[in-house]
Scaffold this motif. Structure first.
Motif, PDB file in Angstrom:
ATOM      1  N   GLU A 262     -35.854 -44.915  20.053  1.00 43.12           N
ATOM      2  CA  GLU A 262     -36.775 -43.844  20.041  1.00 43.12           C
ATOM      3  C   GLU A 262     -38.194 -44.397  20.498  1.00 43.12           C
ATOM      4  O   GLU A 262     -38.733 -45.400  20.181  1.00 43.12           O
TER       5      GLU A 262
ATOM      6  N   ARG B  19     -39.251 -35.619  11.801  1.00 42.44           N
ATOM      7  CA  ARG B  19     -38.517 -34.474  11.904  1.00 42.44           C
ATOM      8  C   ARG B  19     -37.271 -34.481  12.815  1.00 42.44           C
ATOM      9  O   ARG B  19     -36.171 -34.496  12.685  1.00 42.44           O
TER      10      ARG B  19
ATOM     11  N   LYS C 172     -52.691 -41.039  15.359  1.00 43.29           N
ATOM     12  CA  LYS C 172     -53.649 -40.564  16.633  1.00 43.29           C
ATOM     13  C   LYS C 172     -52.638 -40.352  17.598  1.00 43.29           C
ATOM     14  O   LYS C 172     -51.809 -40.974  17.769  1.00 43.29           O
TER      15      LYS C 172
HETATM   16  P1  5GP Z   1     -41.552 -35.994  15.006  1.00 42.69           P
HETATM   17  O1  5GP Z   1     -40.391 -35.403  15.119  1.00 42.69           O
HETATM   18  O2  5GP Z   1     -41.333 -37.501  14.481  1.00 42.69           O
HETATM   19  O3  5GP Z   1     -42.582 -35.284  14.484  1.00 42.69           O
HETATM   20  O4  5GP Z   1     -41.813 -36.540  16.755  1.00 42.69           O
HETATM   21  C1  5GP Z   1     -41.054 -37.197  17.357  1.00 42.69           C
HETATM   22  C2  5GP Z   1     -41.521 -36.960  19.110  1.00 42.69           C
HETATM   23  O5  5GP Z   1     -42.744 -36.279  19.058  1.00 42.69           O
HETATM   24  C3  5GP Z   1     -41.551 -38.252  19.831  1.00 42.69           C
HETATM   25  O6  5GP Z   1     -40.138 -38.608  19.941  1.00 42.69           O
HETATM   26  C4  5GP Z   1     -42.278 -37.947  20.491  1.00 42.69           C
HETATM   27  O7  5GP Z   1     -41.813 -37.514  21.865  1.00 42.69           O
HETATM   28  C5  5GP Z   1     -43.385 -36.943  20.150  1.00 42.69           C
HETATM   29  N1  5GP Z   1     -44.468 -37.653  19.926  1.00 42.69           N
HETATM   30  C6  5GP Z   1     -45.069 -37.924  18.441  1.00 42.69           C
HETATM   31  N2  5GP Z   1     -46.138 -38.385  18.419  1.00 42.69           N
HETATM   32  C7  5GP Z   1     -46.633 -38.670  19.758  1.00 42.69           C
HETATM   33  C8  5GP Z   1     -47.725 -39.236  20.552  1.00 42.69           C
HETATM   34  O8  5GP Z   1     -48.899 -39.694  19.429  1.00 42.69           O
HETATM   35  N3  5GP Z   1     -47.684 -39.128  21.698  1.00 42.69           N
HETATM   36  C9  5GP Z   1     -46.800 -38.689  22.728  1.00 42.69           C
HETATM   37  N4  5GP Z   1     -46.993 -38.539  23.703  1.00 42.69           N
HETATM   38  N5  5GP Z   1     -45.666 -37.879  21.926  1.00 42.69           N
HETATM   39  C10 5GP Z   1     -45.695 -38.110  20.566  1.00 42.69           C
END
Ligand code: 5GP
Ligand code: MG
Length: 180
Positions: free
Chosen positions: A103, A110, A155
């Motif tokens: 990843e 989530r 961030k």
């Molecule tokens: P989570 O489900 O853990 O909240 O988010 C995971 C997904 O959100 C990651 O696979 C990624 O695609 C996106 N994501 C989360 N934080 C960032 C960030 O700071 N920058 C970017 N470009 N994508 C993010």
């Protein structure tokens, strides 16, 4: 390392260099190779964001392995939408396989929480998670990756596969949002 990157309406500043990324991935590649030697792990890379990291990580591992790609989406712009959609799904049998998820970044956790639970039902031999980045301050789900490139502040980041509304995936370095 070059300076500001402008994407759509936002500016991003240098954060992690390509050289730092490479060094860390080489270390993780060695760890994975030692742990999974002879077990022919199956890497599952999560599109789109992890495509660059996945390409570098599998090449940093010198053991027999396979890789497949799936696509999950939850993000729109700068924020996670809360619902995970499977856009490209698993098309191989993972029963009794050692799975290593690749990843790009764990934010709330989530996406990975949801995906772990899906995988567990398919009876793999083991599931590990290799994430290039994690934001410990944003975690809301019990996700503990076995392999972490860098722990970063809460961030928004782009580059090295990560995008802001489609742009920025092509940069070799990682940038974070510039505060005004
Ligand atoms: P989570 O489900 O853990 O909240 O988010 C995971 C997904 O959100 C990651 O696979 C990624 O695609 C996106 N994501 C989360 N934080 C960032 C960030 O700071 N920058 C970017 N470009 N994508 C993010
Ligand atoms: Mg992603």
């Amino acid at each position: 390392m070059s300076k500001l990157v402008k994407l759509h309406d936002l500016s991003f500043e240098p954060f992690i260099t390509a050289a730092q990324i490479k060094q860390r991935i080489d270390e993780i590649g060695k760890e994975i190779s030692n742990k999974f030697e002879g077990q022919k792990p199956l890497f599952i890379a999560i599109l789109n964001g992890a495509f660059v990291f996945a390409a570098d990580l599998v090449r940093a591992c010198d053991i027999e392995s396979e890789i497949i790609f799936i696509r999950l989406t939850s993000y729109h712009g700068l924020e996670s939408s809360g619902t995970i959609k499977t856009v490209i799904g698993l098309d191989v049998d993972i029963k009794n396989r050692h799975i290593i998820i690749i990843e790009d970044i764990v934010d709330s956790g989530r996406t990975m929480h949801h995906f772990y639970n899906d995988l567990k039902e398919k009876s793999p031999a083991s599931i590990s998670l290799a994430t290039l980045l994690i934001k410990p301050g944003a975690l809301q789900f019990p996700i503990k990756p076995e392999y972490i490139g860098f722990e970063i502040p809460t961030k928004f980041v782009i580059g090295y596969g990560l995008d802001y509304d489609g742009l920025g995936r092509n940069y070799e370095d990682i940038y974070h949002l510039k505060e005004n």
